[in-house]
Design a protein around this motif. Structure first.
Motif, PDB file in Angstrom:
ATOM      1  N   MET A  34      -5.390 -16.281  -6.123  1.00  0.00           N
ATOM      2  CA  MET A  34      -4.583 -15.172  -6.444  1.00  0.00           C
ATOM      3  C   MET A  34      -4.731 -14.244  -5.420  1.00  0.00           C
ATOM      4  SD  MET A  34      -3.431 -16.095  -9.133  1.00  0.00           S
ATOM      5  CE  MET A  34      -2.615 -14.296  -9.795  1.00  0.00           C
ATOM      6  N   GLY A  35      -3.671 -13.358  -5.321  1.00  0.00           N
ATOM      7  CA  GLY A  35      -3.532 -12.439  -4.163  1.00  0.00           C
ATOM      8  C   GLY A  35      -2.398 -11.056  -4.611  1.00  0.00           C
ATOM      9  N   TRP A  36      -2.790 -10.255  -3.790  1.00  0.00           N
ATOM     10  CA  TRP A  36      -1.976  -8.886  -3.872  1.00  0.00           C
ATOM     11  C   TRP A  36      -1.369  -8.672  -2.428  1.00  0.00           C
ATOM     12  CZ3 TRP A  36      -0.737  -6.324  -8.275  1.00  0.00           C
ATOM     13  CH2 TRP A  36      -1.515  -6.605  -9.550  1.00  0.00           C
ATOM     14  N   PHE A  37       0.088  -8.368  -2.831  1.00  0.00           N
ATOM     15  CA  PHE A  37       0.906  -8.054  -1.543  1.00  0.00           C
ATOM     16  C   PHE A  37       1.559  -6.683  -1.905  1.00  0.00           C
ATOM     17  CE2 PHE A  37       0.455 -12.101   0.763  1.00  0.00           C
ATOM     18  CZ  PHE A  37      -0.034 -12.920  -0.297  1.00  0.00           C
ATOM     19  N   ARG A  38       2.051  -6.169  -0.761  1.00  0.00           N
ATOM     20  CA  ARG A  38       3.005  -4.989  -1.068  1.00  0.00           C
ATOM     21  C   ARG A  38       4.154  -4.678  -0.139  1.00  0.00           C
ATOM     22  NH1 ARG A  38      -1.570  -0.460   0.686  1.00  0.00           N
ATOM     23  NH2 ARG A  38      -1.496  -0.802   3.197  1.00  0.00           N
ATOM     24  N   GLN A  39       5.300  -4.083  -0.384  1.00  0.00           N
ATOM     25  CA  GLN A  39       6.474  -3.852   0.249  1.00  0.00           C
ATOM     26  C   GLN A  39       6.685  -2.461   0.308  1.00  0.00           C
ATOM     27  OE1 GLN A  39       9.382  -6.815  -0.410  1.00  0.00           O
ATOM     28  NE2 GLN A  39      10.249  -6.424   1.412  1.00  0.00           N
ATOM     29  N   ALA A  40       6.925  -1.838   1.434  1.00  0.00           N
ATOM     30  CA  ALA A  40       7.159  -0.640   1.390  1.00  0.00           C
ATOM     31  C   ALA A  40       8.868  -0.620   1.495  1.00  0.00           C
ATOM     32  CB  ALA A  40       6.604   0.122   2.356  1.00  0.00           C
ATOM     33  N   PRO A  41       9.808   0.276   1.392  1.00  0.00           N
ATOM     34  CA  PRO A  41      10.953   0.494   1.656  1.00  0.00           C
ATOM     35  C   PRO A  41      11.111   0.256   3.236  1.00  0.00           C
ATOM     36  CG  PRO A  41      10.493   2.293   0.195  1.00  0.00           C
ATOM     37  CD  PRO A  41       9.127   1.686   0.550  1.00  0.00           C
ATOM     38  N   GLY A  42      12.160  -0.578   3.331  1.00  0.00           N
ATOM     39  CA  GLY A  42      12.372  -0.791   4.823  1.00  0.00           C
ATOM     40  C   GLY A  42      11.522  -1.559   5.621  1.00  0.00           C
ATOM     41  N   LYS A  43      10.350  -2.238   4.864  1.00  0.00           N
ATOM     42  CA  LYS A  43       9.272  -2.921   5.695  1.00  0.00           C
ATOM     43  C   LYS A  43       9.265  -4.361   5.058  1.00  0.00           C
ATOM     44  CE  LYS A  43       6.635   0.923   7.091  1.00  0.00           C
ATOM     45  NZ  LYS A  43       5.121   1.548   7.604  1.00  0.00           N
TER      46      LYS A  43
END
Length: 123
Positions: A34-43
């Motif tokens: 399992m993993g956690w990922f993230r996404q910021a606006p425009g990235k």
């Protein structure tokens, strides 16, 4: 297949803490890293943390090492991300993801994704 649902996001001041939870459906949760990922606006979506099937191996992005902790409970089909000392640059939509068998840091390796949970850190 695995169905993933994240919860626990919100708005917090810099220096504060949040805990994200990911609930997985299915009887084969322990077969998945399992993993956690993230996404910021425009990235682009980026790796945050991952954990192996039996919790024996964990890995973190350098940007969160020492502040975030990933854990899992196979009996409860749950993976957690404890986030401490949060910074404004941690603001993003956080995704839980699953990959069969092998732990990974790569977005493209994960076959299953949750819908995301928003984390906003104010300065």
């Amino acid at each position: 297949q695995v169905h993933l649902v994240e919860s626990g996001g919100g708005l917090v001041q810099a220096g504060g803490s949040l805990r994200l939870s990911c609930a997985a459906s299915g009887r084969t949760f322990s077969s998945y890293a399992m993993g956690w990922f993230r996404q910021a606006p425009g990235k682009e979506r980026e790796f945050v943390a991952a954990i192996s099937r039996n919790s024996g191996t964990t890995t973190y992005a350098d940007s969160v090492k020492g502040r975030f902790t990933i854990s899992r409970d196979n009996a409860k089909n749950t993976v957690l991300l404890q986030m401490n000392s949060l910074k404004p640059e941690d603001t993003a939509l956080y995704y839980c993801a699953a990959r069969l068998a092998v732990i990974t840091r790569n977005v493209g390796d994960c076959a299953y994704w949750g819908q995301g949970s928003q984390v906003t850190v104010s300065s």
